[in-house]
Scaffold this motif. Structure first.
Motif, PDB file in Angstrom:
ATOM      1  N   GLU A   1     -52.517  -5.459 102.650  1.00 23.52           N
ATOM      2  CA  GLU A   1     -53.275  -4.575 103.537  1.00 23.52           C
ATOM      3  C   GLU A   1     -54.682  -5.113 103.770  1.00 23.52           C
ATOM      4  OE1 GLU A   1     -53.181  -0.454 102.492  1.00 23.52           O
ATOM      5  OE2 GLU A   1     -51.037  -0.485 102.006  1.00 23.52           O
ATOM      6  N   ARG A   2     -55.311  -5.578 102.697  1.00 24.33           N
ATOM      7  CA  ARG A   2     -56.679  -6.059 102.843  1.00 24.33           C
ATOM      8  C   ARG A   2     -56.722  -7.355 103.662  1.00 24.33           C
ATOM      9  NH1 ARG A   2     -60.903  -3.661 100.478  1.00 24.33           N
ATOM     10  NH2 ARG A   2     -59.498  -1.908 100.891  1.00 24.33           N
TER      11      ARG A   2
ATOM     12  N   THR B   1     -54.711  -8.112 106.078  1.00 26.87           N
ATOM     13  CA  THR B   1     -54.528  -7.705 107.476  1.00 26.87           C
ATOM     14  C   THR B   1     -55.838  -7.226 108.080  1.00 26.87           C
ATOM     15  OG1 THR B   1     -52.247  -7.043 106.965  1.00 26.87           O
ATOM     16  CG2 THR B   1     -53.211  -6.185 108.995  1.00 26.87           C
TER      17      THR B   1
ATOM     18  N   ALA C   1     -56.493   0.518 107.012  1.00 26.47           N
ATOM     19  CA  ALA C   1     -55.972   1.214 105.838  1.00 26.47           C
ATOM     20  C   ALA C   1     -55.348   2.555 106.231  1.00 26.47           C
ATOM     21  CB  ALA C   1     -57.085   1.436 104.814  1.00 26.47           C
TER      22      ALA C   1
ATOM     23  N   PHE D   1     -51.886   1.977 107.633  1.00 24.81           N
ATOM     24  CA  PHE D   1     -50.896   1.744 106.576  1.00 24.81           C
ATOM     25  C   PHE D   1     -50.536   3.053 105.865  1.00 24.81           C
ATOM     26  CE2 PHE D   1     -52.050  -2.819 106.775  1.00 24.81           C
ATOM     27  CZ  PHE D   1     -50.782  -3.372 106.701  1.00 24.81           C
ATOM     28  N   ARG D   2     -51.520   3.902 105.626  1.00 29.72           N
ATOM     29  CA  ARG D   2     -51.226   5.196 104.980  1.00 29.72           C
ATOM     30  C   ARG D   2     -50.286   6.026 105.841  1.00 29.72           C
ATOM     31  NH1 ARG D   2     -56.780   5.114 103.728  1.00 29.72           N
ATOM     32  NH2 ARG D   2     -57.233   6.582 105.407  1.00 29.72           N
TER      33      ARG D   2
ATOM     34  N   VAL E   1     -46.469  -4.690 108.741  1.00 29.55           N
ATOM     35  CA  VAL E   1     -47.813  -5.107 109.130  1.00 29.55           C
ATOM     36  C   VAL E   1     -47.948  -5.099 110.645  1.00 29.55           C
ATOM     37  CG1 VAL E   1     -49.413  -7.065 109.159  1.00 29.55           C
ATOM     38  CG2 VAL E   1     -48.253  -6.438 107.037  1.00 29.55           C
TER      39      VAL E   1
ATOM     40  N   ALA F   1     -48.450  -1.604 111.667  1.00 32.65           N
ATOM     41  CA  ALA F   1     -49.793  -1.132 111.314  1.00 32.65           C
ATOM     42  C   ALA F   1     -50.824  -1.666 112.307  1.00 32.65           C
ATOM     43  CB  ALA F   1     -50.147  -1.553 109.898  1.00 32.65           C
TER      44      ALA F   1
END
Length: 285
Positions: free
Chosen positions: A202-203, A205, A247, A250-251, A269, A272
């Motif tokens: 995630e980070r 991305t 973020a 993604f959540r 991804v 997202a």
């Protein structure tokens, strides 16, 4: 933050999606990720072969494609008004990249590299043997520092290919793993648990989205801010806003059952990114 690499961004008349950019992996559904409700031992029916599709030509960028984004970001650089930052991101996606769909295509490399990163981290954590001579061979990494392990991950996940995208993604991987070690000080990069791997993906991305934004429009913020210190502060704020937005996407996907499971990382991804760019595009209203 690499501000020395900022430029005026690509101009008009060029494809919005460079020829070397891979297509984002096709999105999946919660059912497809969990096996569609089948019993674990039930064999899956073979999927019919889809006919090959001709690549969709990327639209050409219009003249002054980033004009609206530059105006808003110039106001943001001078004032620090977060509404202007959001407006700038909206024009960046809507006009600079022709909307959220094309922007998602432009970041196909980010999704592909995220999938490779997740696969590499999962493989070493599972103790799967590396190919002979691989930088991630546990024998070669025994006793190495965290920085040396990061370098090995970068070489495996995103080798140099002469493109600006590759250099940006390599730097984004390093930054993501550095933030992982800040968030999880006791983490072992060669044995990350699923939550730690998800954090790294995630980070990565989010950082890669910011890095492309900075390459395209960071120069505007630097030139329009009243001082160098203010420019750096504005870029940090923009980076934090983009990280928070990614973020949140993604959540939302996790809430819908879309998790970063092995084999579907690139798809999640990509979804997202699409969710994030749709939100950004709405800021241009």
């Amino acid at each position: 933050m690499g501000t020395s690499q900022s430029s005026g961004g690509p101009g008009g008349g060029v494809p919005m999606v460079p020829s070397w950019t891979p297509d984002p992996p096709a999105g999946g559904s919660p059912e497809s990720e969990s096996g569609g409700g089948k019993a674990p031992d039930e064999p899956a029916a073979p999927a019919p072969e889809a006919p090959p599709r001709a690549p969709v030509p990327a639209p050409l960028a219009p003249p002054a494609r980033f004009l609206g984004a530059r105006r808003a970001l110039g106001d943001y650089a001078r004032s620090g008004d977060s509404r202007e930052l959001r407006r700038g991101l909206g024009h960046y996606v809507r006009t600079g990249y022709g909307g959220s769909a094309t922007a998602t295509r432009r970041f196909g490399g980010t999704a592909t590299t995220a999938g490779a990163l997740g696969g590499a981290l999962a493989s070493v954590a599972a103790g799967q043997p590396a190919a002979p001579g691989s930088p991630l061979d546990p024998v070669l990494l025994a006793g190495r520092t965290a920085q040396e392990v990061m370098d090995a991950v970068v070489e495996v996940v995103r080798p140099v290919d002469g493109t600006q995208d590759a250099e940006a993604e390599r730097a984004s991987i390093r930054d993501a793993l550095s933030e992982l070690l800040t968030r999880f000080p006791d983490a072992d990069l060669l044995n990350l648990d699923p939550d730690q791997r998800a954090f790294a993906i995630e980070r990565f991305t989010a950082i890669d989205v910011f890095r492309r934004f900075e390459l395209d429009l960071g120069k505007t913020i630097i030139e329009k801010a009243p001082s160098a210190a203010t420019a750096l502060a504005r870029l940090r704020e923009a980076r934090d806003f983009i990280k928070q937005s990614v973020a949140a996407s993604f959540r939302k996907l996790r809430g819908a059952g879309r998790t970063l499971t092995s084999g579907r990382i690139g798809q999640v991804v990509g979804d997202a990114l699409k969710e994030t760019f749709e939100i950004f595009e709405g800021y241009a209203e």
